[in-house]
Design a protein around this motif. Structure first.
Motif, PDB file in Angstrom:
ATOM      1  N   PHE A 476     -21.215   2.372   0.798  1.00 43.99           N
ATOM      2  CA  PHE A 476     -19.774   2.411   1.580  1.00 43.99           C
ATOM      3  C   PHE A 476     -18.934   1.116   1.924  1.00 43.99           C
ATOM      4  O   PHE A 476     -19.829   0.207   2.330  1.00 43.99           O
ATOM      5  N   LEU A 478     -16.463   0.633   3.830  1.00 41.26           N
ATOM      6  CA  LEU A 478     -16.035   0.770   5.259  1.00 41.26           C
ATOM      7  C   LEU A 478     -16.726   1.915   6.166  1.00 41.26           C
ATOM      8  O   LEU A 478     -16.888   2.816   5.744  1.00 41.26           O
ATOM      9  N   LEU A 480     -16.616   3.707  10.064  1.00 36.59           N
ATOM     10  CA  LEU A 480     -15.663   3.877  11.202  1.00 36.59           C
ATOM     11  C   LEU A 480     -16.793   4.188  12.416  1.00 36.59           C
ATOM     12  O   LEU A 480     -17.407   5.005  12.171  1.00 36.59           O
ATOM     13  N   TYR A 499      -9.505   7.561   9.127  1.00 36.80           N
ATOM     14  CA  TYR A 499     -10.333   8.272   8.204  1.00 36.80           C
ATOM     15  C   TYR A 499      -9.586   8.771   6.987  1.00 36.80           C
ATOM     16  O   TYR A 499      -9.585   8.133   5.767  1.00 36.80           O
ATOM     17  N   ALA A 502      -7.808   5.831   5.070  1.00 38.20           N
ATOM     18  CA  ALA A 502      -8.666   5.184   4.339  1.00 38.20           C
ATOM     19  C   ALA A 502      -8.821   5.708   2.934  1.00 38.20           C
ATOM     20  O   ALA A 502      -8.604   5.102   1.858  1.00 38.20           O
ATOM     21  N   GLN A 503      -9.381   6.982   3.136  1.00 38.96           N
ATOM     22  CA  GLN A 503      -9.377   7.881   2.111  1.00 38.96           C
ATOM     23  C   GLN A 503      -8.099   8.016   0.923  1.00 38.96           C
ATOM     24  O   GLN A 503      -8.388   7.750  -0.173  1.00 38.96           O
ATOM     25  N   VAL A 507     -10.517   3.632  -0.305  1.00 38.44           N
ATOM     26  CA  VAL A 507     -11.458   3.190   0.433  1.00 38.44           C
ATOM     27  C   VAL A 507     -12.565   3.978   0.407  1.00 38.44           C
ATOM     28  O   VAL A 507     -12.421   5.066   0.997  1.00 38.44           O
ATOM     29  N   VAL A 509     -15.164   5.120   2.458  1.00 34.18           N
ATOM     30  CA  VAL A 509     -15.221   5.039   3.756  1.00 34.18           C
ATOM     31  C   VAL A 509     -16.315   6.184   4.435  1.00 34.18           C
ATOM     32  O   VAL A 509     -16.279   7.404   3.985  1.00 34.18           O
ATOM     33  N   ARG A 533     -16.713  -2.929   9.081  1.00 31.35           N
ATOM     34  CA  ARG A 533     -16.721  -2.059  10.068  1.00 31.35           C
ATOM     35  C   ARG A 533     -15.340  -2.089  11.073  1.00 31.35           C
ATOM     36  O   ARG A 533     -14.839  -3.220  11.478  1.00 31.35           O
TER      37      ARG A 533
END
Length: 574
Positions: A476, A478, A480, A499, A502-503, A507, A509, A533
């Motif tokens: 991954f 990233l 969270l 989230y 990012a998706q 990314v 994630v 992170r």
């Protein structure tokens, strides 16, 4: 992806059989699980990395006009017998029989199969050039599997095979693949070096290895910091320069009791090790019966390169002489052998450096004695053969004349070969040229150890906390890490929003929604090696900030909530 829906299985301690860093960390991070000696199950976390390696490889191969197919894991023995490799490969080739007693190989590579495909499909020069590749499981029955995925028995490899009408076309295809490999390893985000190499069991006329640079690497890579020269230790030419000095010492038979090694002789006589000769006795079995004996001479501080020895005229099928043969030919036990006064005829093969030596110390062919002050021409005939026999050392002249050599360690992860017609001639793979004449196909082959990339990447990128993946290979990109995701609506809302952003930004994630304490949560992701992170906590949210920390960073950075996704996108830099 949410951690509660993924499979995460980390360990505080590595199993006792995990020998090197990459093996230990992959086991601890839950990326692989041992099934048998040199055989592993790729767990979900590890498989994600493998799929990322494959995606980069596949994209660059396609861009280089290679065509993907898939060849079988199980291959008929008849194909391997056509090329002679059924016997030459030895015990590393896994052989099985079906219920009818027919023999098959579990493929370690696919030269025979692809040549069989092409000889039945390609008829005319108009169909060339071609380059086929596949990503497939391989099996090599290693004598001593070790180091996890670095030297396992079952592994995944990308192998490609080019077919051309002539040498120039093959060399152009080779260059295309060399350039594609350079792009692939650059995209992996790894420090690597391409070096000239020996073709080994594959055969052919020229090759390069691609190595990931790592202090734990098994291979020594030789390069010149002031030029483009680079080769592996097997293929690096050792250059000898200067003129042989004139003889200045008398030949003296000197007592050297119990001094069988050059180091012992040098210490006993209080001389530089570089003044001694190291003698190795070889035997070659003649085809018509009988034996021929060779004496190899190296400077005392140099090491033999057996690959180079096999290329000396007459030594392709050499072996080291037995003690009985040594007694018969030299008249004494090993440790005191030399070119002066052998009992039987011996062909002397001197390393280039040895041929330039004067006043050297060599065995007297008598136990407990050496000659000092020995010189070529005066005391012993000039060597019958002068050849490059040794491994290079740091500071040797570069073969291209542009500086001196340096050495670093590397892990071989790719190899490109100019095969020429070695396989096409053996398997009668021909095409019709413009004049309607049959000619053998010119071939190249190109391999990347897909699963080995994981181990090599880790050996280059780790610390005391765990793995540090390059972003392009990380399972991954990233993670969270919400503090109290199941207890704080504020944290949950901010986490879900980030989230989703990012998706949407593409990314890769994962949200750790497992409800772990911060220390345990952070330790898991540092071990796994996710490069980026973001921590979401109530206190930071009330102040309008989230905490970002890169895997190599020593401290976290406060980032305004509204700017976080752009900040992360800039860090990921995909």
């Amino acid at each position: 992806m949410r951690a509660s829906r993924f499979f995460i299985s980390t360990l505080k301690e590595a199993p006792s059989d995990a020998e090197i860093v990459s093996h230990q960390l992959m086991m601890r991070a839950g990326m692989i699980k041992r099934l048998g000696s040199g055989i592993y199950t790729y767990m979900p976390m590890g498989l994600k990395v493998i799929r990322k390696v494959e995606a980069i490889v596949r994209e660059e191969m396609n861009n280089a006009a290679a065509i993907e197919l898939l060849m079988p894991l199980v291959q008929p023995a008849e194909l391997w017998q056509e090329t002679g490799r059924w016997d030459k490969m030895g015990p590393e080739l896994m052989r099985v029989k079906d219920r009818h007693g027919r023999e098959f190989a579990i493929q370690p590579t696919s030269e025979e199969v692809i040549t069989d495909v092409v000889r039945s499909e390609i008829k005319s020069y108009k169909q060339l050039p071609l380059n086929f590749y596949h990503i497939q499981t391989k099996f090599r029955d290693e004598r001593r599997p070790r180091f996890g995925l670095m030297r396992g028995r079952e592994f995944t490899m990308k192998d490609a095979y080019s077919f051309d009408r002539d040498l120039a076309g093959m060399q152009q295809s080779y260059k295309v693949m060399f350039d594609a490999y350079t792009r692939i390893f650059t995209r992996f985000g790894l420090k690597f070096r391409a070096v000239a190499a020996d073709n080994g069991a594959i055969g052919g006329t020229g090759s390069h290895e691609f190595h990931v640079i790592a202090s734990t690497g098994e291979d020594a890579l030789v390069y010149c910091p002031d030029s483009d020269f680079a080769a592996n230790m097997e293929a690096a030419e050792a250059v000898a320069t200067g003129e042989r000095p004139a003889a200045s010492a008398a030949l003296v038979k000197t007592s050297t009791p119990k001094a069988q090694k050059c180091e012992d002789v040098a210490a006993l006589l209080k001389i530089d090790l570089k003044q001694t000769l190291k003698t190795l006795a070889l035997t070659v079995e003649k085809d018509g019966g009988g034996k021929e004996y060779f004496m190899l001479l190296l400077r005392g501080d140099h090491e033999l390169n057996e690959i180079k020895v096999g290329k000396v005229a007459g030594l392709a099928n050499h072996r080291f002489s037995t003690e009985a043969e040594i007694l018969e030919v030299y008249g004494c036990v090993p440790g005191y052998l030399g070119p002066i006064g052998t009992k039987a005829p011996v062909t002397v093969v001197a390393d280039r450096t040895v041929a330039l030596m004067a006043d050297f110390v060599t065995g007297a062919n008598e136990a407990d004695y050496h000659y000092t002050g020995a010189n070529w021409g005066r005391d012993v005939a000039e060597p019958a053969i002068v050849a490059d026999l040794r491994n290079v050392v740091e500071g040797d002249p570069s073969p291209d004349g542009k500086g001196v050599l340096a050495i670093e360690r590397g892990i071989e992860v790719g190899h490109v070969f100019q095969l020429g017609t070695a396989y096409s001639e053996a398997m009668k793979a021909t095409f019709l040229d413009e004049n309607g004449k049959a000619a053998p196909l010119q071939m190249g082959c190109y391999g990347i150890g897909v699963t080995r990339i994981l181990g090599a990447a880790i050996e280059q990128n780790f610390d005391d906390k765990g793995i540090i993946w390059p972003a392009s290979l990380a399972p991954f990109e990233l993670v969270l890490c919400p503090m109290g995701y199941d207890r704080s609506e504020l944290v949950k809302e901010a986490t879900d929003k980030l989230y989703a952003e990012a998706q949407a930004a593409g990314v890769d994630v994962i949200v750790d929604d497992r409800g772990l304490r911060p220390g345990a949560m952070f330790a898991d992701w540092e071990l796994i090696g996710v490069p980026h992170r973001v921590v979401i906590g109530e206190r930071g949210l009330k102040e309008g900030n989230l905490e970002y920390q890169g895997r190599r960073d020593t401290e976290a950075t406060a980032v305004p909530v509204a700017d976080t996704i752009n900040f992360v996108k800039a860090k990921v830099q995909r």
